[in-house]
Design a protein around this motif. Structure first.
Motif, PDB file in Angstrom:
ATOM      1  N   PRO A 195       0.751  -1.189   0.095  1.00 38.04           N
ATOM      2  CA  PRO A 195      -0.049   0.131  -0.169  1.00 38.04           C
ATOM      3  C   PRO A 195       0.881   1.372   0.009  1.00 38.04           C
ATOM      4  O   PRO A 195       1.957   1.294   0.527  1.00 38.04           O
ATOM      5  CB  PRO A 195      -0.770  -0.161   1.233  1.00 38.04           C
ATOM      6  N   HIS A 196       0.183   2.279  -0.596  1.00 36.88           N
ATOM      7  CA  HIS A 196       0.951   3.646  -0.697  1.00 36.88           C
ATOM      8  C   HIS A 196       2.126   3.557  -1.455  1.00 36.88           C
ATOM      9  O   HIS A 196       3.146   4.121  -1.045  1.00 36.88           O
ATOM     10  CB  HIS A 196       1.156   4.096   0.787  1.00 36.88           C
ATOM     11  N   GLN A 197       2.453   2.789  -2.297  1.00 37.17           N
ATOM     12  CA  GLN A 197       3.454   2.519  -3.212  1.00 37.17           C
ATOM     13  C   GLN A 197       3.327   2.780  -4.299  1.00 37.17           C
ATOM     14  O   GLN A 197       2.368   2.510  -5.102  1.00 37.17           O
ATOM     15  CB  GLN A 197       4.021   1.254  -3.075  1.00 37.17           C
TER      16      GLN A 197
END
Lengths: 424, 445, 562
Positions: free
Chosen positions: B249-251
């Motif tokens: 996530p958040h990549q």
């Protein structure tokens, strides 16, 4: 004693697997995909196809078709061909036409689905891209054809492309001459061919293993030299490439002109090579002898044909051609060399050779199909952003698997393909 | 190596030089008592050397590859290659420079991969004893995934199939192991086991598919496995670009989360790059494969199918089922290889994590002559080359890139697979061949 | 042309294949070279044809020493060879095969043109240019074949693909190929092995015609009758040595004794059969062939316990497909009952388990794994049953023990049971297969070409083992293209032609009649076409009187010209 008459179809004797059914099932599955995937999931609206480029003199109006409906029709046609294939015994030509028909239906449906409700697709640009992208595949397949018709399996096409690409780039950069690079790339392919010949013909090494090992070696070698030379000195990888060579007059013909007569020298070399190999292989003394060596080397030997010499010569010739294909990857298109730039094209070329039944023209057709898939993978995500690029990237590889597993039928390689010839 | 044949094959009366496929070879079974006695006599050893038994050929092949690799080192070293351009003026200097460059590179490789003498002397002066074993430990760690992909290729080889798809199967295993690693919560020990089994299954499914296509449609496994490799690479990229699937996530990068710490394999020698439990898995897998091949009916089927599909079919063996089963096992082994990397070194899966495990597996299997014990030894050798290659790159400040190892690997296998060449180069007498028991089949099957 | 071989010696390691062989062939002579399998005939001819170099000795042509280093030298010296295994490329046409190596090249030319008064003469490209291009001239290739085939009465269609031709016609192609190269000495290596008696007669006619036109012929054979029928003189070799020269009037017994080195029984001694109940009942069996046609067409027959059914026929008439279908190796339709049990849907494994012993036609390809030790080969189809395995774990000791016993019992000459089977001689390989298949409790034994390529000793051994099986009450099917073998073993003979059983006869049918059946001649009483629910009898068919020997020809031609 009770007499029972049973249909002994339960016996599955695999050597004689019913190709008919495999092919028919593949046809029908592709047809169903046309309907269920492309037809049902197509966006509302029309798909448009443009048949002229911005620069061309003659304008052809954009063709618009209702996407979903066309997909359904194409699906129905494919299923119909599948039923036909399963029930009616077809001639050899009939079978090939059926395969071609199903593939065309599938690809058209794919295009309609992808373009439904989006900006029109420019068919000319896709065609140009297809013919360009398939150049290394065609040359690779021709290399395979030369080798395998003489009885040497060539898995090393990949290595020949790669080494050719590297050498062409570095020589063209270092000497500043594209033609020198082209020749050097070709020679590099020929060198891999020479290695293949020495180990396969003289040292009787298993040819499939040998091919894979040569590919590993070519990859290692180019990686090593890339890091050692190019990465440290950009002058060795300048990225220059051949410009398009417009043929006056012919290039003005609508549709055909921009596709065939407005490209760089590699395209012309490729088509000359296809025609040359096709004629040489099937209409000359040279080809007769090559094929005799690949089918029955002992028979050729007993009439005084030098089997090993012909094999050596053909394997090296093949390498030279594949080397040109490799040179295209650098100095024919992007210019610069990158690690593993051939990325499996050699193997796809091999599949094209098999799909094309070891003939130059058949390989050409198969290579164009795979080239088209490569092109789609590039174009479609730009037309229709919903399509995930990695999934589209799979297209040529999936197409190869479908072709080899479902459509090729019983392959009949040259009889002595892969068998070293040892004089008793 | 229990199967190192020192058997002095009598010169075959058959004049026809045996082609690889019809190799009579040596019986693969354990040698009888007569043979083990013969092994002790010096005459037999000399004969083995002069006639080139497979062990001798292998050693000579490695030697020859090192020589050719040396040429490459010379060629790419500007000082030395400049010296060569004035060879006739100062031959002594040229040769000295050459010797220096080559010997330095290879001795650095040895120090990095096997034993660094300075650590030994340091240990005498109160240094760490563990440091002595650090290179060997790293070598074993590097060898672990290679042994497993090597076994994957080898077992398929014994059934006559050429599995070029270990890379794709590796990706299948890695994806499943990663997902089970971060996406599922399980009690500590069970989590590890589930992940390892998952990796096996992930690879096995891909292998099974290849076997199935081959059995049902006759599609040649070489092409199918290669194409599946590319499909799996693309699939991996797709999975890693969606947070709903494997992306962290958040990549924005294509990278997966770390596996949970309780899903990681335990260390044995020390934290990575030192050796872990994965190495034990690899050795256990080698033993299992050896047992399967030599002591079970399934292995007998595999070997029969590999040596002669038509004879196998005539003897009532279901050739197709053997193909499917062996590809399933091969895929599973490649999947295990992924498990030892992902779980063994606590790695985040990325779009190019598969590295060269697949192709290296092929070279390892060929060097090990498709025999489990040979694969373990070959894996260790290549592991050492990898460790040594990285070490030498650092030691020479990039003068000798680690990629030299790839070239060496290719050369070694090329020479090993062409015993006729080695015999010609070293003027050994030719005897009946000592090549592979099974070889890949051409297009006509 | 006179040919002389003087002291030809060829060694393979410790084996002397040819030991100082002397032989003279006069111009216009048919010289037979008689010897059994493995005597060194083929080696000698390979030396003569330049495929092998002799270790000692020389070849003289018209009393001049000839140096024959390659087939090319042999061809230019006027030697032509028809190999036992034809040297023809199956996917090439007759014309392509015949001219291969001597291809006619198109002389490219611009045609003559006439535009009213303007006359452009024919312009030819220079010969060097057309030679370099090397365009294959199909028209002239065809014409060359036609010319030769008319001159020597060798009818063949130049445009037929060789793989579609019957073997008899393929052989003619080989002869034309040699004649195109102006061969004056023709070597025919076992030319009759693949022919029907009728085709053999045709071949003899051709051979005599060639001899009369001045060609010398070396006729290699191990068949006494043929040698006596055609040769002008006979050279007999045994174990690589010339043992005698004899005129063709020499008796059978003497020739046989010279050939084998001891007096031989020409027939296996066996008692009359005492057939029991039906063991194998085949009804309406059809088997598709390679090209989608039916290789076996609705065949019905049965075999009883304690009898040997010989299936005679020229190779390639569906026998291979029949055997494979009976073993479940090929899909088929129809019914196969073994002891009343329907087995037509069973797998090969189940059929072996049900008690069929199978000696396949191609022992090296299908019968053995050459790379495996003899011991593994001896359990190849029982490896997973006790005592050789428990569950999936195999017991190598048991395998070895059983192997040692079988090697002993069946007299397999091998240094150890761990020797790779591929290194054994042909006879010993076949003994391994026979030992494996006969050591199981069988109901039916199916043996295809059980003695092909074996020496006399091995043939006798295999034959006596087969008869022993019969005497034990087992039903036996022998498929063979060797008439001698069919006569020696069979209690009943079924003749296959083009996928059908065209006759079911007793073993006292005259050889000539059997030959006619094998050539597909339908018989006068309509017993011929094996289709339909025809119940085979044991009486011999009555063939039409004076069937012209080349009756089968037109059909063959049609096939070829497709």
């Amino acid at each position: 004693m009770e007499r029972v008459t049973t249909l002994a179809a339960a016996v599955r004797a695999p050597l004689t697997t019913e190709r008919r059914h495999v092919a028919a099932v593949t046809f029908i599955v592709l047809g169903l995909i046309n309907i269920l995937v492309f037809g049902m999931l197509a966006h509302a609206g029309d798909a448009g196809f443009e048949l002229s480029t911005a620069g061309s003199g003659i304008k052809i109006p954009v063709i618009r078709v209702p996407a979903a409906t066309v997909c359904y029709v194409l699906g129905a046609v494919a299923i119909g061909l599948g039923v036909l294939r399963a029930t009616v015994p077809l001639t050899r030509l009939g079978k090939r036409l059926a395969v071609a028909g199903v593939l065309v239906c599938f690809l058209l449906a794919l295009l309609c689905w992808a373009d439904a409700g989006a900006i029109p697709l420019n068919v000319i640009i896709i065609a140009q891209g297809t013919f360009t992208a398939s150049i290394p595949l065609i040359l690779g397949a021709l290399a395979g054809c030369l080798c395998e018709r003489s009885g040497v399996i060539n898995i090393a096409i990949e290595g020949q492309l790669l080494f050719g690409a590297f050498t062409a780039a570095i020589v063209a950069s270092a000497f500043g001459g594209l033609w020198v690079g082209l020749v050097a790339g070709s020679l590099a392919g020929g060198l891999v061919g020479l290695l293949l010949a020495v180990f396969a013909i003289t040292f009787l090494m298993d040819q499939i293993v040998l091919g894979v090992v040569l590919n590993v070696l070519a990859l290692g070698m180019t990686d090593y030299l890339y890091n050692r030379l190019m990465a440290q000195n950009p002058n060795y990888n300048t990225g220059s490439s051949f410009a398009a060579l417009k043929i006056p007059g012919l290039a003005q013909i609508p549709v055909i002109g921009p596709i065939f007569f407005d490209s760089n020298v590699f395209l012309y070399i490729t088509y000359i090579a296809v025609i040359g190999v096709q004629v040489a292989m099937f209409h000359t003394r040279w080809g007769l002898r090559v094929r005799a060596v690949g089918e029955h080397p002992t028979a050729a030997d007993t009439v005084g044909i030098r089997v090993l010499w012909i094999r050596y010569r053909n394997v090296i010739l093949g390498g030279l051609l594949a080397g040109i294909g490799g040179a295209f990857l650098t100095i024919g298109s992007v210019g610069i060399f990158n690690e593993n730039i051939s990325s499996g094209f050699g193997y796809i070329a091999l599949a094209a050779l098999i799909f094309g039944r070891w003939t130059p023209l058949g390989s050409l057709a198969a290579a164009l199909l795979f080239g088209f898939c490569l092109q789609l993978a590039q174009v479609l995500p730009t037309v229709n952003p919903v399509l995930p690029a990695p999934i589209m990237d799979m297209t040529p590889y999936v197409a190869t698997i479908i072709a080899v597993a479902g459509l090729v039928g019983k392959v009949r390689a040259p009889k002595a393909d892969g068998q070293p010839y040892v004089k008793s | 190596m229990s199967d190192v044949p020192v058997d002095p094959m009598p010169a075959a009366p058959d004049p026809v030089p045996v082609t690889a496929a019809a190799e009579p070879g040596q019986p693969s079974e354990t040698p009888g008592p007569a043979k083990s006695r013969a092994r002790l006599t010096g005459a037999v050893i000399i004969q083995a050397i002069t006639q080139g038994s497979s062990a001798v050929v292998t050693i000579l092949a490695i030697f020859l590859a090192l020589v050719v690799g040396g040429v490459l080192i010379v060629f790419s070293d500007p000082v030395v290659s400049r010296a060569w351009s004035s060879f006739f003026a100062v031959p002594g200097y040229t040769l000295g420079q050459t010797w220096h460059a080559v010997s330095f590179a290879y001795s650095q490789m040895f120090e990095g991969a096997i034993l660094n003498p300075s650590t030994v002397s340091a240990a005498f002066h109160g240094g760490s004893i563990a440091a002595i074993f650090y290179p060997l430990s790293s070598t074993c760690a590097q060898a672990t995934p290679l042994i497993l992909t090597g076994l994957s290729v080898a077992i398929a080889f014994r059934a006559g199939l050429f599995n070029i798809g270990a890379a794709g199967q590796w990706v299948g295993g890695a994806a499943v192991a990663t997902w089970l690693g971060f996406g599922v919560s399980l009690p500590p020990v069970i989590h590890v086991i589930v992940c390892v089994i998952g990796a096996f299954v992930g690879g096995a499914v891909i292998g099974w598919f290849v076997g199935l296509l081959k059995a049902r449609t006759g599609a040649h496994e070489v092409i199918v496995t290669i194409m599946l490799n590319y499909v799996m690479y693309d699939l991996l990229q797709y999975l890693l670009s969606h947070p709903a699937m494997l992306q962290e996530p958040h990549q924005t990068n294509e990278i997966a989360p770390f596996p949970a710490s309780d899903a990681n394999l335990a260390h044995v020698g020390g934290p990575p790059p030192q050796v872990g439990v994965g190495f034990l898995i690899a050795v256990a897998a080698a033993i299992a494969v050896a047992w399967l091949l030599s002591r079970t009916t399934t292995g007998f089927q595999f070997r029969t199918v590999g040596a002669s599909p038509s004879a196998a079919r005539t003897a009532g063996i279901n050739v197709e089922r053997s193909w499917i089963l062996v590809m399933l096992l091969a895929g599973g082994l490649a999947g295990l290889s992924a498990a030892t990397v992902i779980q063994g070194t606590n790695t985040q899966l990325t779009f190019n994590s598969y590295g060269t495990y697949g192709p290296d597996g092929i070279t390892v299997a060929l060097l090990g002559r498709a025999k489990p014990i040979g694969v373990v030894l070959a894996g260790l050798l290549f592991g050492a080359l990898h460790v040594g290659g990285t070490y030498v790159e650092a030691a020479t400040l990039g003068q000798v890139p680690a990629d030299i190892v790839e070239v060496l690997e290719g050369l070694i296998v090329l020479f090993v697979a062409a015993p006729a060449l080695i015999r010609a180069v070293f003027r050994l007498r030719t005897t009946a061949g000592t090549g592979m028991e099974a070889v890949a089949k051409g297009w006509n099957g | 042309m006179k040919l002389e071989l003087r002291g030809i010696t060829k060694r393979f390691g410790s084996l002397v294949a040819n030991d100082h062989i002397d032989m003279v062939v006069q111009p216009g002579e048919i010289r037979a070279l008689l010897g059994e399998n493995g005597a060194g005939k083929t080696t000698l001819m390979n030396v003569l044809y330049g495929l092998m170099q002799p270790d000692e000795g020389e070849i003289l042509i018209n009393d001049q020493p000839a140096h024959i280093k390659s087939p090319k030298d042999a061809i230019s010296a006027g030697i032509g060879m028809v190999h036992q295994h034809f040297m023809l490329v199956p996917v090439f046409t007759v014309a392509e095969n015949v001219t291969l190596g001597e291809e006619p090249i198109s002389r490219l030319a611009l045609p003559e043109l006439n535009f009213g008064r303007l006359h452009v003469p024919r312009v030819s490209l220079p010969a060097a240019a057309t030679d370099w291009l090397g365009l294959f001239d199909r028209r002239r290739a065809r014409a060359a074949v036609r010319e030769l085939s008319e001159r020597f009465g060798l009818r063949v269609d130049p445009d037929a693909y060789v793989e579609d031709l019957p073997v008899g016609v393929q052989q003619r192609v080989e002869i034309i190929k040699a004649l195109l190269r102006d061969a004056s000495i023709l070597v025919l290596d076992e030319p009759t092995a693949v022919l029907t008696p009728g085709e053999t007669e045709d071949l003899f006619v051709i051979m005599r015609q060639l001899r009369d036109s001045g060609h010398s012929i070396i006729f290699i054979s191990h068949k006494l009758k043929e040698v006596q029928a055609i040769a002008d003189d006979i050279t007999i070799i045994r174990r690589g040595k010339v043992v005698a020269e004899r005129p063709p009037t020499t008796s059978d017994a003497e020739l046989a004794a010279l050939m084998v080195g001891r007096s031989v029984q020409l027939r296996v001694s066996k008692d009359a059969a005492s057939p029991a109940g039906v063991v194998l009942d085949v009804r309406d069996l059809s088997v598709p062939g390679e090209h989608g046609d039916l290789a076996v067409q609705s065949i019905s027959f049965d075999v009883r316990g304690g009898e040997i059914l010989g299936i005679a026929g020229v190779q390639g008439n569906g026998q291979t497909e029949l055997c494979e279908a009976l073993m479940g190796l090929r899909p088929a339709t129809g019914s196969v009952l073994l002891d009343g049990q329907e087995i037509s849907a069973a797998t090969t494994k189940d059929r072996l388990r049900a008690g069929i012993g199978y000696v396949p036609e191609d022992r090296q390809e299908d019968g053995l794994v050459g790379a495996f030790p003899v011991s593994d080969n001896l359990v190849l189809d029982v490896y997973d049953r006790p005592p050789y395995a428990a569950g999936i774990v195999m017991k190598p000791d048991e395998v070895r023990k059983a192997a040692a016993r079988l090697v002993d019992e069946y007299d397999v000459r091998t240094s150890s049971v761990l020797t790779a089977a591929g290194t054994l001689s042909g006879g010993n390989q076949q003994k391994v297969v026979v030992a494996r298949e006969l050591s199981r409790p069988n109901k039916l034994l199916l043996a295809s070409q059980p003695t092909r390529g074996l020496d006399v000793g091995s043939i006798e051994f295999v034959h006596s083992e087969i008869v022993k099986q019969r005497d034990r009450g087992i039903a036996v099917i022998i498929v063979s293209s060797e008439l001698d073998e069919i006569y020696a073993l069979s209690d009943r003979i079924a003749v296959m032609y083009e996928g059908k059983i065209v006759g079911m006869c007793s073993p006292d049918i005259p050889e000539q009649e059997l030959g006619l059946l094998m050539a597909g001649a339908t018989t006068a009483n309509g017993q011929g076409n094996g289709s339909g629910p025809h119940r085979p009898g044991t009486d011999g068919p009555q063939p039409a009187v004076e069937m012209p020997a080349d009756q089968a020809e037109p059909q063959a031609e049609e096939l070829g010209s497709e």
